[in-house]
Design a protein around this motif. Sequence first.
Motif, PDB file in Angstrom:
ATOM      1  N   TYR A  76       1.775  -8.979  18.109  1.00 53.65           N
ATOM      2  CA  TYR A  76       2.733  -8.391  17.171  1.00 53.65           C
ATOM      3  C   TYR A  76       2.517  -6.892  17.006  1.00 53.65           C
ATOM      4  N   GLN A  77       1.293  -6.410  17.226  1.00 56.83           N
ATOM      5  CA  GLN A  77       1.055  -4.966  17.182  1.00 56.83           C
ATOM      6  C   GLN A  77       1.466  -4.303  18.492  1.00 56.83           C
ATOM      7  N   ARG A  78       1.229  -4.974  19.597  1.00 55.35           N
ATOM      8  CA  ARG A  78       1.633  -4.418  20.893  1.00 55.35           C
ATOM      9  C   ARG A  78       3.149  -4.348  21.036  1.00 55.35           C
ATOM     10  N   SER A  79       3.882  -5.147  20.248  1.00 57.49           N
ATOM     11  CA  SER A  79       5.335  -5.190  20.382  1.00 57.49           C
ATOM     12  C   SER A  79       5.993  -3.853  20.082  1.00 57.49           C
ATOM     13  N   ARG A  80       5.266  -2.929  19.469  1.00 58.20           N
ATOM     14  CA  ARG A  80       5.803  -1.578  19.251  1.00 58.20           C
ATOM     15  C   ARG A  80       5.959  -0.829  20.566  1.00 58.20           C
ATOM     16  N   TRP A  81       5.167  -1.224  21.570  1.00 57.18           N
ATOM     17  CA  TRP A  81       5.203  -0.541  22.868  1.00 57.18           C
ATOM     18  C   TRP A  81       5.597  -1.464  24.015  1.00 57.18           C
ATOM     19  N   ILE A  82       5.381  -2.756  23.823  1.00 59.04           N
ATOM     20  CA  ILE A  82       5.606  -3.713  24.902  1.00 59.04           C
ATOM     21  C   ILE A  82       6.656  -4.731  24.476  1.00 59.04           C
ATOM     22  N   GLY A  83       7.777  -4.769  25.202  1.00 59.40           N
ATOM     23  CA  GLY A  83       8.834  -5.736  24.938  1.00 59.40           C
ATOM     24  C   GLY A  83       8.829  -6.819  26.001  1.00 59.40           C
ATOM     25  N   LEU A 159      17.915  -8.192  25.980  1.00 58.49           N
ATOM     26  CA  LEU A 159      17.414  -7.012  26.684  1.00 58.49           C
ATOM     27  C   LEU A 159      17.630  -5.746  25.860  1.00 58.49           C
ATOM     28  N   LEU A 160      18.828  -5.587  25.316  1.00 61.73           N
ATOM     29  CA  LEU A 160      19.116  -4.412  24.497  1.00 61.73           C
ATOM     30  C   LEU A 160      18.229  -4.375  23.265  1.00 61.73           C
ATOM     31  N   MET A 161      18.036  -5.527  22.622  1.00 65.06           N
ATOM     32  CA  MET A 161      17.209  -5.578  21.415  1.00 65.06           C
ATOM     33  C   MET A 161      15.734  -5.318  21.729  1.00 65.06           C
ATOM     34  N   THR A 162      15.302  -5.749  22.896  1.00 70.33           N
ATOM     35  CA  THR A 162      13.909  -5.571  23.279  1.00 70.33           C
ATOM     36  C   THR A 162      13.527  -4.098  23.358  1.00 70.33           C
ATOM     37  N   VAL A 163      14.464  -3.258  23.804  1.00 75.10           N
ATOM     38  CA  VAL A 163      14.166  -1.832  23.936  1.00 75.10           C
ATOM     39  C   VAL A 163      14.612  -1.044  22.706  1.00 75.10           C
ATOM     40  N   MET A 164      15.097  -1.752  21.681  1.00 80.93           N
ATOM     41  CA  MET A 164      15.615  -1.100  20.469  1.00 80.93           C
ATOM     42  C   MET A 164      14.550  -0.269  19.775  1.00 80.93           C
ATOM     43  N   ALA A 165      13.301  -0.736  19.816  1.00 83.53           N
ATOM     44  CA  ALA A 165      12.209  -0.055  19.115  1.00 83.53           C
ATOM     45  C   ALA A 165      11.490   0.959  20.002  1.00 83.53           C
ATOM     46  N   ASP A 166      12.175   1.432  21.064  1.00 81.64           N
ATOM     47  CA  ASP A 166      11.620   2.456  21.951  1.00 81.64           C
ATOM     48  C   ASP A 166      10.310   2.014  22.598  1.00 81.64           C
ATOM     49  N   VAL A 167      10.306   0.828  23.197  1.00 82.22           N
ATOM     50  CA  VAL A 167       9.119   0.346  23.886  1.00 82.22           C
ATOM     51  C   VAL A 167       8.911   1.143  25.172  1.00 82.22           C
ATOM     52  N   ASP A 168       7.695   1.055  25.703  1.00 85.77           N
ATOM     53  CA  ASP A 168       7.353   1.735  26.950  1.00 85.77           C
ATOM     54  C   ASP A 168       7.274   0.767  28.127  1.00 85.77           C
ATOM     55  N   ILE A 169       6.935  -0.488  27.819  1.00 88.57           N
ATOM     56  CA  ILE A 169       6.724  -1.503  28.846  1.00 88.57           C
ATOM     57  C   ILE A 169       7.710  -2.634  28.624  1.00 88.57           C
ATOM     58  N   LEU A 170       8.340  -3.098  29.703  1.00 88.55           N
ATOM     59  CA  LEU A 170       9.279  -4.212  29.625  1.00 88.55           C
ATOM     60  C   LEU A 170       8.787  -5.329  30.531  1.00 88.55           C
ATOM     61  N   LEU A 171       8.490  -6.490  29.928  1.00 87.40           N
ATOM     62  CA  LEU A 171       8.057  -7.666  30.664  1.00 87.40           C
ATOM     63  C   LEU A 171       9.226  -8.637  30.770  1.00 87.40           C
ATOM     64  N   LEU A 172       9.565  -9.016  31.979  1.00 85.32           N
ATOM     65  CA  LEU A 172      10.697  -9.905  32.230  1.00 85.32           C
ATOM     66  C   LEU A 172      10.170 -11.183  32.866  1.00 85.32           C
ATOM     67  N   ASP A 173      10.120 -12.254  32.079  1.00 88.93           N
ATOM     68  CA  ASP A 173       9.517 -13.507  32.510  1.00 88.93           C
ATOM     69  C   ASP A 173      10.605 -14.471  32.982  1.00 88.93           C
TER      70      ASP A 173
END
Length: 251
Positions: A76-83, A159-173
Motif C-alpha cells: 500500500y505504500q509502494r502504490s504511490r510509485w508502483i501501479g 489502466l487510466l486509474m492506475t497511473v492517476m497518482a503519477d506512478v513510475d512503474i506499471l506492472l501488467l499481470d
Amino acid sequence: MLQLQHITKVFNAGKATEVAAVQDVTLRLEPRSFTVLVGANGSGKSTLLNLIAGSIYPDKGSLLLHGHDIQRLPDYQRSRWIGRVFQNPLLGTAASLSILDNFRMAALRGSTKWLKLGTGTAFRRQVADKVSTLGMGLENKLAQPMGTLSGGQRQALTLLMTVMADVDILLLDEPTAALDPRSAREVMETANRLIAEDQLAALLVTHNINEALRYGSRLIQMENGKIIRDYEEIAKRTLDHGAVVSWFDYY
C-alpha cells in the motif's frame, strides 16, 4: 528507475515442499521502457511481480526505486510509485461505485488525506478528458456504475486509474487474458500510449507472443525462477513469432 539486485525468494524453506520461486534475479527497468516477461507456469513470473509490488518480501537481495531501498515497504505504500493491473478486470475497480467515484479513489491512492467521494467540476472535467482518450464514449457516462461495463471497458479504465497518482512503474499481470481480441487490442494500445506519455517503466507478464512482439521493447524469459534469456533488441523487430515459440515446449 527500478533496480532488482540478486533477488531470491524461497517458499517453505527447509521443508519437503520447498520451492525456490525466484533465484538470484538482477533486473533494471528504465523509464519509457516496455519489458515483457514470458515463461511457463511456475517459472517465477508472478512471484517476481509480487516482489516488485510489495505483496511479498525477498529473502535475499535488494530492490531500489530511484536509488532508494523499498524492499521492506508494504504494497500500500509502494502504490504511490508502483501501479498494477491484474488479469481479472473485476479486481481493479469497485463495481458498485460510479466511474467518477472510482477515479476519485484512484487519485487518492497513497495519500494521507481522508477519502472523500465528493467530486468537483474541475476533477470531473479532468476525468472526462482522460476517459475521452479511450475513444469509448465513456466520458459522457461518468455516473454509470463500474459494474455495468464490459470487461474491456473496465480494464481500460483501470489502466487510466492506475497511473492517476503519477506512478513510475506499471506492472501488467496478463491484463488481456480474460478479454476478447478486440478489447485486448484496445487495452494494449492504451497501455502502450500511457507508457510513452507518462514515461513509465512497464513490466508485462503475458502468454501472448503476438502481444510480446508487437508492444515490447525488451523480452525476458524465466525458467525455474531464473532469467534465462534477456533480449533487448526486440524493439528492432529482429525476432519473429516462430523464433520465440521455439523457446518453449508447452505452446
